[in-house]
Design a protein around this motif. Structure first.
Motif, PDB file in Angstrom:
ATOM      1  N   SER A  61       0.827  -1.207   0.000  1.00 34.52           N
ATOM      2  CA  SER A  61       0.000   0.000   0.000  1.00 34.52           C
ATOM      3  C   SER A  61       0.862   1.258   0.000  1.00 34.52           C
ATOM      4  CB  SER A  61      -0.935   0.008   1.210  1.00 34.52           C
ATOM      5  OG  SER A  61      -0.188  -0.022   2.415  1.00 34.52           O
ATOM      6  N   TYR A  62       2.073   1.162   0.524  1.00 35.95           N
ATOM      7  CA  TYR A  62       2.986   2.304   0.515  1.00 35.95           C
ATOM      8  C   TYR A  62       3.401   2.636  -0.923  1.00 35.95           C
ATOM      9  CZ  TYR A  62       7.161   5.110   1.580  1.00 35.95           C
ATOM     10  OH  TYR A  62       8.097   6.111   1.653  1.00 35.95           O
ATOM     11  N   ILE A  63       3.594   1.617  -1.734  1.00 38.96           N
ATOM     12  CA  ILE A  63       4.017   1.812  -3.117  1.00 38.96           C
ATOM     13  C   ILE A  63       2.846   2.207  -4.005  1.00 38.96           C
ATOM     14  CG2 ILE A  63       5.140   0.734  -5.119  1.00 38.96           C
ATOM     15  CD1 ILE A  63       6.379  -1.288  -3.149  1.00 38.96           C
ATOM     16  N   HIS A  64       1.699   1.530  -3.823  1.00 40.07           N
ATOM     17  CA  HIS A  64       0.595   1.648  -4.774  1.00 40.07           C
ATOM     18  C   HIS A  64      -0.548   2.542  -4.285  1.00 40.07           C
ATOM     19  CE1 HIS A  64       2.319  -1.479  -7.355  1.00 40.07           C
ATOM     20  NE2 HIS A  64       2.556  -2.179  -6.271  1.00 40.07           N
ATOM     21  N   GLY A  65      -0.557   2.926  -3.022  1.00 36.89           N
ATOM     22  CA  GLY A  65      -1.652   3.735  -2.498  1.00 36.89           C
ATOM     23  C   GLY A  65      -1.558   5.195  -2.925  1.00 36.89           C
ATOM     24  N   LEU A  66      -2.716   5.817  -3.163  1.00 41.71           N
ATOM     25  CA  LEU A  66      -2.751   7.213  -3.569  1.00 41.71           C
ATOM     26  C   LEU A  66      -2.400   8.136  -2.403  1.00 41.71           C
ATOM     27  CD1 LEU A  66      -5.980   7.309  -5.780  1.00 41.71           C
ATOM     28  CD2 LEU A  66      -3.620   7.619  -6.562  1.00 41.71           C
ATOM     29  N   LYS A  67      -1.613   9.163  -2.708  1.00 41.15           N
ATOM     30  CA  LYS A  67      -1.207  10.151  -1.711  1.00 41.15           C
ATOM     31  C   LYS A  67      -1.256  11.523  -2.360  1.00 41.15           C
ATOM     32  CE  LYS A  67       2.082   6.681  -0.082  1.00 41.15           C
ATOM     33  NZ  LYS A  67       1.633   5.700  -1.095  1.00 41.15           N
ATOM     34  N   ARG A 122      -1.545  16.980  -6.212  1.00 34.70           N
ATOM     35  CA  ARG A 122      -2.290  15.981  -6.986  1.00 34.70           C
ATOM     36  C   ARG A 122      -2.135  14.608  -6.349  1.00 34.70           C
ATOM     37  NH1 ARG A 122       1.399  14.338 -11.925  1.00 34.70           N
ATOM     38  NH2 ARG A 122       3.394  15.253 -11.323  1.00 34.70           N
ATOM     39  N   TYR A 123      -3.121  13.762  -6.566  1.00 34.91           N
ATOM     40  CA  TYR A 123      -3.070  12.414  -6.021  1.00 34.91           C
ATOM     41  C   TYR A 123      -2.165  11.544  -6.892  1.00 34.91           C
ATOM     42  CZ  TYR A 123      -6.703  13.388  -2.629  1.00 34.91           C
ATOM     43  OH  TYR A 123      -7.406  13.902  -1.567  1.00 34.91           O
ATOM     44  N   ARG A 124      -1.180  10.948  -6.241  1.00 33.52           N
ATOM     45  CA  ARG A 124      -0.223  10.103  -6.946  1.00 33.52           C
ATOM     46  C   ARG A 124       0.140   8.917  -6.067  1.00 33.52           C
ATOM     47  NH1 ARG A 124       4.894  13.352  -8.864  1.00 33.52           N
ATOM     48  NH2 ARG A 124       5.099  11.469 -10.105  1.00 33.52           N
ATOM     49  N   THR A 125       0.729   7.918  -6.675  1.00 34.71           N
ATOM     50  CA  THR A 125       1.317   6.809  -5.916  1.00 34.71           C
ATOM     51  C   THR A 125       2.830   6.975  -5.918  1.00 34.71           C
ATOM     52  OG1 THR A 125       1.600   5.375  -7.843  1.00 34.71           O
ATOM     53  CG2 THR A 125      -0.542   5.283  -6.701  1.00 34.71           C
ATOM     54  N   PHE A 126       3.493   6.345  -4.967  1.00 35.01           N
ATOM     55  CA  PHE A 126       4.956   6.375  -4.992  1.00 35.01           C
ATOM     56  C   PHE A 126       5.499   5.591  -6.187  1.00 35.01           C
ATOM     57  CE2 PHE A 126       5.488   7.516  -0.267  1.00 35.01           C
ATOM     58  CZ  PHE A 126       5.699   8.853  -0.587  1.00 35.01           C
ATOM     59  N   LEU A 127       4.713   4.645  -6.705  1.00 31.70           N
ATOM     60  CA  LEU A 127       5.123   3.964  -7.936  1.00 31.70           C
ATOM     61  C   LEU A 127       5.221   4.967  -9.078  1.00 31.70           C
ATOM     62  CD1 LEU A 127       5.743   1.561  -9.733  1.00 31.70           C
ATOM     63  CD2 LEU A 127       3.285   1.100  -9.877  1.00 31.70           C
ATOM     64  N   SER A 128       4.248   5.876  -9.184  1.00 27.29           N
ATOM     65  CA  SER A 128       4.294   6.871 -10.249  1.00 27.29           C
ATOM     66  C   SER A 128       5.473   7.815 -10.059  1.00 27.29           C
ATOM     67  CB  SER A 128       2.986   7.667 -10.305  1.00 27.29           C
ATOM     68  OG  SER A 128       2.886   8.588  -9.231  1.00 27.29           O
TER      69      SER A 128
END
Length: 269
Positions: free
Chosen positions: A230-236, A241-247
């Protein structure tokens, strides 16, 4: 004397931890993206200086050179330290240089006719690595915690630190891709226009972007948090803007590659 003997290995360990970044898969992907975006003139000169080898061959050269005493002067060239409330421009400069000043020095030496090929070869290897480092969020981390090395977290249940997970682990857990797959998939949706937009500015502009990203990494990573998928793929919420750490990882690897190409194309025209 006994205290000094005990402390010295600890200090060395902290320095060594802070020098690690992205890991070979990410650095290799950045180098490959750069190589694919070189002009014919830049490609010819890079190939000549590297004796026919690819840029990815030397993407980790600076990390490996740490074991060679004559390159000790490069020890602080892998990172910058920017505490909360500061920018790179307003932070106290590192007396022995940092990843930005190292990149600028490499640009100078590669652009000058005053240096021989052996010197240029070394600084080309430096640049291949440092431009990648400039785009690693925790290599623009806080001075107070040694770039996140003293910010404890758990990674899938194992005790580690914030800096460490933003090296190889977050890239390796994000996707099971080789560096060639990272490079191909990140480049696939780009166009000449989007690449040109990403290449605006220079090393000092780019590191300020990374400082901002580091702020959000800290904001979304509490001390002692147990970080999982969830840390990598969760929106933040990141910079409005809402982004994931993957992005973030995707974007930073792509930016590192196309900007490295831009610098080399500018030097070898």
């Amino acid at each position: 004397m006994k205290i000094k003997k005990i402390l010295s290995p600890i200090v060395f360990l902290l320095l060594t931890l802070q020098l690690s970044a992205w890991g070979s898969r990410a650095h290799d992907a950045i180098a490959l993206i750069a190589q694919k975006n070189l002009t014919p003139e830049a490609q010819a000169e890079v190939t000549r200086l590297l004796n026919g080898r690819t840029m990815a061959t030397y993407a980790m050269w600076m990390d490996n050179a740490r074991s060679i005493p004559k390159f000790d002067f490069m020890r602080t060239w892998h990172f910058v330290n920017v505490d909360s409330g500061y920018t790179y421009a307003t932070s106290p400069p590192a007396e022995t240089g940092d990843m930005v000043t190292a990149t600028e020095l490499a640009i100078y030496k590669l652009s000058s006719n005053a240096y021989c090929d052996s010197t240029k070869r070394v600084f080309l290897k430096v640049m291949i690595h440092t431009v990648g480092e400039i785009h690693c969020p925790m290599h623009a981390g806080r001075r107070a915690d040694r770039g996140g090395n003293l910010h404890p977290v758990y990674w899938f249940g194992s005790r580690t630190n914030l800096h460490a997970i933003w090296d190889s682990p977050i890239v390796e857990r994000a996707r099971n891709w080789s560096h060639t797959e990272w490079a191909y998939n990140l480049m696939a949706p780009t166009t000449p226009a989007t690449i040109a937009e990403m290449q605006q500015g220079g090393p000092r502009d780019w590191v300020e972007e990374t400082v901002i990203l580091a702020h959000y990494v800290y904001k979304h990573t509490p001390r002692y948090a147990d970080l999982r998928f969830s840390y990598i793929h969760g929106l933040k919420m990141i910079d409005g803007r809402y982004r994931t750490f993957l992005s973030v990882v995707d974007e930073q690897l792509l930016l590192g590659g196309v900007r490295l190409a831009y610098v080399l194309n500018t030097i070898f025209y």
